[in-house]
Write a protein that holds these residues in place. Structure first.
Motif, PDB file in Angstrom:
ATOM      1  N   VAL A 104       0.847  -1.206   0.000  1.00  0.00           N
ATOM      2  CA  VAL A 104       0.000   0.000   0.000  1.00  0.00           C
ATOM      3  C   VAL A 104       0.880   1.251   0.000  1.00  0.00           C
ATOM      4  CG1 VAL A 104      -1.680   1.330   1.344  1.00  0.00           C
ATOM      5  CG2 VAL A 104      -1.958  -1.144   1.103  1.00  0.00           C
ATOM      6  N   ILE A 105       1.940   1.190   0.818  1.00  0.00           N
ATOM      7  CA  ILE A 105       2.842   2.350   0.909  1.00  0.00           C
ATOM      8  C   ILE A 105       3.477   2.626  -0.461  1.00  0.00           C
ATOM      9  CG2 ILE A 105       4.989   3.183   1.978  1.00  0.00           C
ATOM     10  CD1 ILE A 105       4.056   1.619   4.550  1.00  0.00           C
ATOM     11  N   GLN A 106       3.791   1.551  -1.166  1.00  0.00           N
ATOM     12  CA  GLN A 106       4.360   1.714  -2.516  1.00  0.00           C
ATOM     13  C   GLN A 106       3.340   2.271  -3.510  1.00  0.00           C
ATOM     14  OE1 GLN A 106       7.573   1.566  -3.296  1.00  0.00           O
ATOM     15  NE2 GLN A 106       7.764   1.234  -1.082  1.00  0.00           N
ATOM     16  N   LEU A 107       2.081   1.792  -3.360  1.00  0.00           N
ATOM     17  CA  LEU A 107       1.014   2.205  -4.276  1.00  0.00           C
ATOM     18  C   LEU A 107       0.774   3.721  -4.217  1.00  0.00           C
ATOM     19  CD1 LEU A 107      -0.672   0.503  -6.197  1.00  0.00           C
ATOM     20  CD2 LEU A 107      -2.445   0.334  -4.444  1.00  0.00           C
ATOM     21  N   ASP A 108       1.112   4.293  -3.081  1.00  0.00           N
ATOM     22  CA  ASP A 108       0.885   5.743  -2.927  1.00  0.00           C
ATOM     23  C   ASP A 108       1.676   6.549  -3.955  1.00  0.00           C
ATOM     24  OD1 ASP A 108      -0.390   7.896  -1.541  1.00  0.00           O
ATOM     25  OD2 ASP A 108       1.572   8.389  -0.688  1.00  0.00           O
ATOM     26  N   HIS A 109       2.832   6.024  -4.373  1.00  0.00           N
ATOM     27  CA  HIS A 109       3.613   6.746  -5.389  1.00  0.00           C
ATOM     28  C   HIS A 109       2.823   6.899  -6.678  1.00  0.00           C
ATOM     29  CE1 HIS A 109       7.073   6.870  -2.857  1.00  0.00           C
ATOM     30  NE2 HIS A 109       7.103   5.552  -2.730  1.00  0.00           N
ATOM     31  N   GLU A 110       2.043   5.863  -6.997  1.00  0.00           N
ATOM     32  CA  GLU A 110       1.235   5.938  -8.225  1.00  0.00           C
ATOM     33  C   GLU A 110       0.161   7.013  -8.097  1.00  0.00           C
ATOM     34  OE1 GLU A 110      -0.318   2.401 -10.164  1.00  0.00           O
ATOM     35  OE2 GLU A 110       1.278   1.242  -9.184  1.00  0.00           O
ATOM     36  N   VAL A 111      -0.444   7.065  -6.914  1.00  0.00           N
ATOM     37  CA  VAL A 111      -1.476   8.082  -6.680  1.00  0.00           C
ATOM     38  C   VAL A 111      -0.857   9.478  -6.776  1.00  0.00           C
ATOM     39  CG1 VAL A 111      -3.071   9.023  -4.957  1.00  0.00           C
ATOM     40  CG2 VAL A 111      -2.966   6.555  -5.353  1.00  0.00           C
ATOM     41  N   ASN A 112       0.316   9.642  -6.184  1.00  0.00           N
ATOM     42  CA  ASN A 112       0.997  10.939  -6.264  1.00  0.00           C
ATOM     43  C   ASN A 112       1.296  11.325  -7.717  1.00  0.00           C
ATOM     44  OD1 ASN A 112       0.985  10.967  -3.516  1.00  0.00           O
ATOM     45  ND2 ASN A 112       3.147  10.443  -3.262  1.00  0.00           N
ATOM     46  N   ARG A 113       1.747  10.339  -8.470  1.00  0.00           N
ATOM     47  CA  ARG A 113       2.078  10.586  -9.866  1.00  0.00           C
ATOM     48  C   ARG A 113       0.821  11.002 -10.639  1.00  0.00           C
ATOM     49  NH1 ARG A 113       1.579   7.438 -13.996  1.00  0.00           N
ATOM     50  NH2 ARG A 113       1.221   5.610 -12.728  1.00  0.00           N
ATOM     51  N   LEU A 114      -0.278  10.277 -10.382  1.00  0.00           N
ATOM     52  CA  LEU A 114      -1.541  10.618 -11.054  1.00  0.00           C
ATOM     53  C   LEU A 114      -2.005  12.029 -10.696  1.00  0.00           C
ATOM     54  CD1 LEU A 114      -3.547   7.283 -10.830  1.00  0.00           C
ATOM     55  CD2 LEU A 114      -3.045   8.542 -12.924  1.00  0.00           C
ATOM     56  N   GLU A 115      -1.768  12.411  -9.441  1.00  0.00           N
ATOM     57  CA  GLU A 115      -2.152  13.765  -9.039  1.00  0.00           C
ATOM     58  C   GLU A 115      -1.395  14.796  -9.883  1.00  0.00           C
ATOM     59  OE1 GLU A 115      -0.636  15.365  -5.407  1.00  0.00           O
ATOM     60  OE2 GLU A 115      -2.263  16.808  -5.202  1.00  0.00           O
ATOM     61  N   MET A 116      -0.091  14.588 -10.009  1.00  0.00           N
ATOM     62  CA  MET A 116       0.733  15.545 -10.760  1.00  0.00           C
ATOM     63  C   MET A 116       0.348  15.561 -12.239  1.00  0.00           C
ATOM     64  SD  MET A 116       4.470  15.252  -8.947  1.00  0.00           S
ATOM     65  CE  MET A 116       4.654  13.485  -8.997  1.00  0.00           C
ATOM     66  N   GLU A 117       0.123  14.377 -12.793  1.00  0.00           N
ATOM     67  CA  GLU A 117      -0.260  14.308 -14.212  1.00  0.00           C
ATOM     68  C   GLU A 117      -1.599  14.998 -14.469  1.00  0.00           C
ATOM     69  OE1 GLU A 117       1.844  10.020 -15.240  1.00  0.00           O
ATOM     70  OE2 GLU A 117      -0.306  10.277 -15.632  1.00  0.00           O
ATOM     71  N   THR A 118      -2.522  14.790 -13.526  1.00  0.00           N
ATOM     72  CA  THR A 118      -3.851  15.388 -13.698  1.00  0.00           C
ATOM     73  C   THR A 118      -3.771  16.905 -13.604  1.00  0.00           C
ATOM     74  OG1 THR A 118      -4.752  13.413 -12.664  1.00  0.00           O
ATOM     75  CG2 THR A 118      -6.243  15.266 -12.909  1.00  0.00           C
TER      76      THR A 118
END
Lengths: 232, 258
Positions: free
Chosen positions: A50-64
């Motif tokens: 889960v802690i690793q998955l957060d990087h994907e969420v962060n990346r999606l935030e920046m891309e969006t």
């Protein structure tokens, strides 16, 4: 936003934006569910995941955010398109914070996994997590389908349910702590987890408020603040 | 029109205005209140009647072949179409600036500014003062004060358009109509004219027709959306561009029109 834009490239950009927000939301849902499984199954590896998955969420935030800025700069959106872009910039912030909350939950889980279990509360926490997760899902469903009624229910009724869970868990944990000081370390960890879930519910409420604004063009936030004073 | 519009200060009240070219009805019953000292934009797709609409407001439409007009246009309560009223008198009070800058080609800048007063036989006590004031109002004075005797068509497109505006202002109108005033100008000249529109909007009643929706959003206080010769929606510009009430307005301004 029933009809398509004459400019198909613009239409595709807006669709991509919508898909990106929904993807981010589904990741956050998965993180909430996984964090609870990591808690109940005492699974360190899942907590790490889960802690690793957060990087994907962060990346999606920046891309969006980037896509929103690009559309603002190049398309000068107005009316419902403008409201959609404006709320998307905020939606992703709330979603990203929810992701952070699940990371915090998993950090507490890793601490708790070093201790013997404090069993009973584990039943109520996942129930609370289910309620919070369903709020996120329903808010994003409302974004996609435009079902305002569903979003409006979230804002008042459903958040109260999550808040009530938090109060219940807090009371229970207090009794554990009063019974035996040895319980304090674990009980405060569990109390933190409940607090993070309660925050997730608040963020989901924000999502719902923004979605109502997008559809109706009416700001439904802070009704009491609005009544008290108006800036001149 | 929503409650966000103050109806107490109506300068030009258009009531059931209909206009034809021959048998073709271009305006199909327009009722719209233009507010004093506000900038009102008229937007809409080609052929929606927006240009015909402004041309009806200073009695230019009737000069077109086979043109017809019915309805009322009340300027401060009096119908500009009242029997026996001289259209030239109406046009003195309601000035107009057109799409392409049209200074009189063989007249000096100085004479261009005064052209309207000459044609209307208005006695001007101090011509130089009037020329300077009108050119200052449009921000052109410093640019042309040393070449007032040169022909107006030597100026750039943006300067020519401001000269035409100065010519309209020299007649001291109450209402200024603008039909696509920036469509032949580059972005810098457009920005200058837009700034001017906002400034003049504090003292004059301005009605601007534009294809450029961002321009309407930038310069106007109120916006009317025309479609097929009717007013679909008329409201504060902020409302039109953030939360229009009519689905047709929404579709048009967001670019969803077929």
């Amino acid at each position: 936003m029933s009809r398509a834009h004459t400019d198909r490239e613009y239409e595709a950009e807006l669709r991509k934006l919508r898909e990106q927000v929904v993807l981010m939301g589904s990741k956050v849902e998965e993180m909430i569910a996984s964090s609870m499984r990591a808690l109940t199954l005492r699974d360190d590896a899942l907590a790490d995941k889960v802690i690793q998955l957060d990087h994907e969420v962060n990346r999606l935030e920046m891309e969006t955010d980037e896509l929103c800025l690009r559309i603002l700069a190049r398309r000068q959106p107005v009316a419902s398109d403008l409201r959609f872009i404006a709320i998307t910039l905020k939606l992703v912030t709330d979603l990203e914070r929810m992701g952070d909350c699940t990371v915090n939950i998993c950090e507490r889980v890793l601490e708790l996994n070093r201790e013997p279990p404090l069993t009973e509360t584990f039943v109520v926490l996942p129930a609370m997590a289910d309620a919070a997760q369903a709020m996120v899902k329903d808010a994003l469903d409302a974004l996609v389908t435009g079902n305002i009624q569903r979003a409006e229910e979230l804002i008042i009724d459903r958040d109260r349910v999550v808040d009530a869970y938090y109060a219940q868990i807090f009371r229970e944990l207090l009794t554990y702590m009063m019974e035996n000081p040895r319980n304090i370390f674990r009980a405060t960890r569990l109390q933190s987890i409940a607090k993070y879930l309660e925050r997730i519910g608040d963020h989901a409420t924000n999502l719902a408020e923004m979605i109502v604004f997008m559809k109706k063009g009416k700001d439904v936030r802070h009704p009491f603040s609005r009544a008290i004073s108006k800036t001149p | 029109m929503s409650e966000s519009i103050d109806k107490t200060a109506i300068k030009l009240d258009v009531v059931k205005l209909r206009a034809w070219f021959g048998a073709f009805e271009v305006l199909r019953g327009i009722s719209l209140s233009v507010l004093a000292r506000r900038v009102t934009a008229v937007i809409g797709p080609s052929g929606c009647g927006k240009s015909t609409f402004v041309r009806c407001l200073n009695r230019l439409h009737e000069l077109s072949p086979r043109a017809g007009v019915t309805g009322q246009v009340l300027l401060d309560g009096s119908d500009i179409y009242a029997a026996g009223l001289d259209p030239a008198r109406v046009r003195r009070r309601i000035g107009m600036v057109f799409q392409k800058p049209n200074p009189f080609p063989h007249m000096s800048i100085h004479d261009n500014v005064l052209a309207g007063t000459r044609m209307n036989g208005i006695a001007v006590p101090d011509r130089d003062q009037l020329v300077e004031r009108a050119l200052r109002q449009v921000g052109l004075w410093d640019e042309v004060k040393d070449e007032l005797d040169r022909p107006g068509h030597h100026l750039s497109g943006g300067q020519q358009q401001r000269l035409c505006l100065a010519r309209a202002l020299a007649l001291e109108p109450e209402v200024i109509l603008m039909d696509e005033p920036c469509s032949s100008l580059d972005p810098v000249a457009t920005a200058k004219v837009e700034e001017l529109i906002r400034e003049l909007g504090e003292r004059y009643t301005i009605l601007i027709v534009t294809h450029n929706m961002q321009q309407a959003a930038r310069v106007s206080d109120l916006t009317a959306f025309f479609y097929l010769g009717e007013v679909v929606e008329y409201d504060a510009t902020d409302v039109i561009f953030t939360k229009p009430n009519d689905a047709r307005t929404e579709d048009y301004i967001t670019g969803r029109f077929g």
